[in-house]
Design a protein around this motif. Structure first.
Motif, mmCIF file in Angstrom:
data_model
loop_
_atom_site.group_PDB
_atom_site.id
_atom_site.type_symbol
_atom_site.label_atom_id
_atom_site.label_comp_id
_atom_site.label_asym_id
_atom_site.label_seq_id
_atom_site.Cartn_x
_atom_site.Cartn_y
_atom_site.Cartn_z
ATOM 1 N N LYS A 40 -2.146 -0.785 -0.367
ATOM 2 C CA LYS A 40 -2.325 -2.082 0.293
ATOM 3 C C LYS A 40 -3.757 -2.576 0.157
ATOM 4 C CE LYS A 40 -1.547 -4.367 4.751
ATOM 5 N NZ LYS A 40 -1.074 -4.169 6.144
ATOM 6 N N ARG A 41 -4.713 -1.659 0.345
ATOM 7 C CA ARG A 41 -6.117 -2.067 0.317
ATOM 8 C C ARG A 41 -6.551 -2.496 -1.087
ATOM 9 N NH1 ARG A 41 -11.185 1.398 2.927
ATOM 10 N NH2 ARG A 41 -12.733 -0.286 2.677
ATOM 11 N N GLN B 39 0.320 4.537 1.290
ATOM 12 C CA GLN B 39 0.593 3.128 1.578
ATOM 13 C C GLN B 39 -0.685 2.355 1.880
ATOM 14 O OE1 GLN B 39 3.562 1.384 1.429
ATOM 15 N NE2 GLN B 39 4.315 3.241 0.428
ATOM 16 N N ARG B 40 -1.600 2.979 2.653
ATOM 17 C CA ARG B 40 -2.871 2.313 2.973
ATOM 18 C C ARG B 40 -3.697 2.057 1.720
ATOM 19 N NH1 ARG B 40 -2.884 5.962 7.426
ATOM 20 N NH2 ARG B 40 -4.259 7.372 6.289
ATOM 21 N N THR B 41 -3.730 3.052 0.829
ATOM 22 C CA THR B 41 -4.506 2.908 -0.409
ATOM 23 C C THR B 41 -3.963 1.772 -1.268
ATOM 24 O OG1 THR B 41 -5.029 5.274 -0.407
ATOM 25 C CG2 THR B 41 -5.273 4.108 -2.492
ATOM 26 N N PRO C 234 1.653 7.644 4.832
ATOM 27 C CA PRO C 234 0.772 6.557 5.306
ATOM 28 C C PRO C 234 -0.504 6.386 4.489
ATOM 29 C CG PRO C 234 1.639 7.799 7.169
ATOM 30 C CD PRO C 234 2.062 8.533 5.933
ATOM 31 N N ARG C 235 -1.136 7.485 4.069
ATOM 32 C CA ARG C 235 -2.390 7.356 3.314
ATOM 33 C C ARG C 235 -2.162 6.723 1.939
ATOM 34 N NH1 ARG C 235 -1.204 12.950 2.878
ATOM 35 N NH2 ARG C 235 -1.160 13.723 0.719
#
Length: 459
Positions: free
Chosen positions: A179-180, A175-177, A172-173
């Motif tokens: 995406k952001r 993927q979040r990076t 998840p971390r």
């Protein structure tokens, strides 16, 4: 011709950048940008024989240019001069030590970063833990003069994805990076994601121009499907949909004279195994009883050309260059080890340059051309079918005894073990260089997109 410009730093005048008089840009320009950082500046032209960009020390500090910056490109649009590209190589698995900050992969990344000056980019390595979101900076790892150093730089113009495996990619971390940085900061991100074998096959089937290269491939559904394909082709391969490095691959064969079924594979210890069964059902139950067959595909077996009685396939690398055009950058013949299911080096395979295959063909140049044509066609077709930006692909391609070309696999993050072979080392440098050079094209396109103008171009 896209020019490279060396950089030098000067004590004065303040807040000033001098660009070579040969640069085809009309002044005035009022801003300069490095990465996503942009600031007002005095931009002037000057005569110098070496075509050097001279930047005042205070402006260097404001833009957070690394000390060893050199050989970059210039872009402009509207009233802004862009220095770059600044390329962030995104990965994970960092260690605390300075000698090998990325563990055993440190050598791979140091070799990649070693070509940045000839490519005309400024490149660094980073992970999600190195990002300061509030300041919009990264504590990037640079490799200079044989050692790793950390420097704070702005968010980059382009990001090159080198996440090593699917497990890490799905965190998840991570993927979040991703995406952001893409959505909030509009940074082009190339080579995202790993390919799924069945998904790639089904997408490529939609491209009529390359359908002849595709062996029949299906998701596993039943024993009868395996039976039918064995009857048609004599042998088939059962492969993991998301496999890599030749792991988990089985070859099934049917001997019509003996009326017996054979299976060849590497066991959990890496030992080569060949087993014989009277019925397909017995073979399947014995081998796959504890395996989820929904994770496997079945692929048509091909009767490949051979070298010293061993099957050969080919690893072909293609790269997008700084003009956004596909190039074939490396081709190597992979010869299967004795009794091996695949030609992978880890399974006993060996490497040869195609020019060394004169024992099986007097026209190795024709063989090379055939492989190049197929690889370029497939690269273009694949690019049309995949979401995101692809900058490089590694293909496993075969040629059968009738001279027909077949695509076995496409890899979005191709390995580099083939370049250990002496005659292929020159291709190693070329593939690394083009891997970074593609960022030049991506930065140029992104400037045009963000400025909403067609005037921007590379100097």
């Amino acid at each position: 011709m896209k020019k490279l410009y060396p950089i030098e730093y000067i004590p004065s005048p303040e807040n000033t950048i001098f660009i070579p008089e040969s640069c085809e840009v009309a002044l005035p320009l009022h801003h300069v940008s490095f990465g996503i950082k942009k600031t007002a500046a005095i931009i002037k032209k000057q005569k110098n024989a070496k075509n050097i960009i001279s930047i005042s020390n205070d402006l260097k500090s404001i833009l957070q240019l690394p000390d060893d910056s050199s050989n970059i490109h210039l872009f402009f649009d509207s009233d802004t001069l862009y220095l770059g590209p600044l390329v962030g190589i995104f990965t994970c698995g960092f260690h605390t030590g300075k000698v090998k900050p990325i563990g055993e992969r440190s050598l791979i990344f140091s070799k990649l970063l070693s070509v940045q000056k000839t490519a005309g980019v400024i490149a660094f390595l980073f992970g999600e833990q190195h990002i300061n979101w509030e300041k919009e900076t990264i504590n990037g790892l640079f490799y200079e003069k044989g050692q790793w150093e950390v420097a704070e730089i702005p968010f980059p113009n382009v990001i090159y994805d080198r996440i090593p495996n699917r497990k890490s990619e799905n965190l998840p971390r991570i993927q979040r990076t991703k995406k952001r940085l893409q959505q909030e900061f509009l940074i082009p991100w190339y080579n995202p994601g790993f390919f799924n074998k069945l998904d790639i096959y089904e997408r490529l089937l939609q491209e009529n121009s390359i359908s002849d290269y595709l062996p029949e491939t299906h998701a596993f559904t039943s024993f009868s499907l395996v039976e039918r394909m064995l009857s048609n082709f004599g042998h088939v391969y059962i492969k993991p949909k998301n496999g890599s490095l030749g792991k988990g691959i089985y070859q099934l064969l049917y001997d019509r004279k003996e009326e017996m079924y054979y299976i060849r594979f590497n066991d959990e210890k890496g030992e080569k195994r060949l087993q014989k069964f009277e019925t397909l059902e017995t073979l399947m139950n014995h081998t796959f009883s504890k395996v989820n067959m929904n994770n496997f595909i079945i692929q048509q077996g091909i009767h490949l050309i051979r070298f010293e009685q061993k099957p050969i396939d080919f690893r072909v690398h293609t790269n997008k260059n700084k003009n956004g055009v596909w190039e074939v950058t490396a081709i190597a013949a992979k010869i299967a080890g004795s009794g091996s299911v695949t030609t992978h080096l880890s399974k006993g395979g060996t490497i040869k340059a195609v020019e060394e295959l004169t024992a099986i063909s007097s026209d190795t140049e024709g063989m090379l051309q055939k492989l190049k044509n197929a690889s370029l066609k497939i690269s273009k077709a694949l690019e049309k079918q995949i979401n995101g930006i692809i900058g490089e692909i590694g293909f496993d391609i075969g040629i059968d005894r009738k001279g027909r070309v077949w695509l076995f696999e496409a890899n979005s993050k191709p390995g580099r073990s083939i370049f250990k072979y002496p005659s292929l080392k020159k291709y190693d440098v070329l593939t690394r260089k083009l891997s970074l050079e593609h960022s030049i094209y991506l930065m140029e396109q992104n400037i045009k997109k963000l400025e909403g103008s067609t005037r921007g171009h590379l100097l």
